[in-house]
Design a protein around this motif. Sequence first.
Motif, PDB file in Angstrom:
ATOM      1  N   TRP A  76       4.436  -6.385   8.024  1.00  0.00           N
ATOM      2  CA  TRP A  76       5.431  -6.921   7.306  1.00  0.00           C
ATOM      3  C   TRP A  76       5.579  -8.249   7.548  1.00  0.00           C
ATOM      4  O   TRP A  76       6.305  -9.072   6.409  1.00  0.00           O
ATOM      5  CB  TRP A  76       6.772  -6.227   7.500  1.00  0.00           C
ATOM      6  N   SER A  82       7.690 -10.680   2.277  1.00  0.00           N
ATOM      7  CA  SER A  82       7.451  -9.434   2.828  1.00  0.00           C
ATOM      8  C   SER A  82       8.192  -9.392   4.222  1.00  0.00           C
ATOM      9  O   SER A  82       9.033  -8.161   4.392  1.00  0.00           O
ATOM     10  CB  SER A  82       6.142  -9.282   3.202  1.00  0.00           C
ATOM     11  N   THR A  83       8.757 -10.321   4.839  1.00  0.00           N
ATOM     12  CA  THR A  83       9.638 -10.480   5.982  1.00  0.00           C
ATOM     13  C   THR A  83      11.052 -10.170   5.374  1.00  0.00           C
ATOM     14  O   THR A  83      11.615  -9.076   5.928  1.00  0.00           O
ATOM     15  CB  THR A  83       9.634 -11.822   6.738  1.00  0.00           C
ATOM     16  N   ARG A  85      11.815  -8.376   2.630  1.00  0.00           N
ATOM     17  CA  ARG A  85      12.019  -7.191   1.970  1.00  0.00           C
ATOM     18  C   ARG A  85      12.031  -6.024   3.132  1.00  0.00           C
ATOM     19  O   ARG A  85      12.774  -5.155   3.105  1.00  0.00           O
ATOM     20  CB  ARG A  85      10.617  -6.922   1.283  1.00  0.00           C
ATOM     21  N   HIS A  86      11.546  -6.402   4.489  1.00  0.00           N
ATOM     22  CA  HIS A  86      11.496  -5.603   5.553  1.00  0.00           C
ATOM     23  C   HIS A  86      13.059  -5.395   6.283  1.00  0.00           C
ATOM     24  O   HIS A  86      13.377  -4.358   6.186  1.00  0.00           O
ATOM     25  CB  HIS A  86      10.515  -6.070   6.450  1.00  0.00           C
TER      26      HIS A  86
END
Length: 234
Positions: A76, A82-83, A85-86
């Motif tokens: 992620w 993406s970080t 969202r994680h």
Amino acid sequence: MTELFGQVNKLDPNKGLVTLRLSDDDLRTLQKYHATNQQQVLSVIASDDNEPTPKQRRFSFALLNDIWLSQVGGSWLETVESTRRHFYGMYEYYHGLDFGEFSLSAVKGNKSDTNEFINMLLDYSVLHNISLSVKPLNELEPQEIAHWEYQCLMNKCCVICGKRPSDLHHLDTIGQGVDRRKTNHLKHRAVQLCRTHHQMAHSLGIETFLQKHHLTGIKIDERIAEVHRLNTGD
């Protein structure tokens, strides 16, 4: 240009006057601009008491960026997005929220959730020894500082700068001639400090040092005592 935060004390619509209460740090910043005869233009953004502040959002995104730069984690970490969202997903999972329910926006978010989200990011950062681009004590809400103090004691990193190695620094006087290896440390207050800030605390005096950094110290409990191998028996 710099961003200041204040609380409206008085509003006089007839005269077009607004009186603001600023923190000591922000007031000194404003005075510095005034002393240099720079043109001062203030922009005012009205904010609901319950919505995340710009300061909270900036701190959250700075922490997310620091975590991404560290590359400590899983797949992620591909991008900053993406970080983000994680960790949004992790927060929603652990707090029983629906997917997409958590937000840092002024429209959907709120202060309390944002503070908890920041604490989650700080917990991850201190656990994995991630270097932070900003000092938490300069960014945290006053009521959240104790959480950071506790995590620093548990993970042996300096509460001021986050550096390792560091040591537990006792705040309460145990007593002259008493062997600290044998005394019961439970409920004595402590903070975690690196060598540099340990020396600073002695130079300034502990009460001045605590006030300067908005610290109160944490009472040693069984978990902290175990981490630092402190005696807990009489």
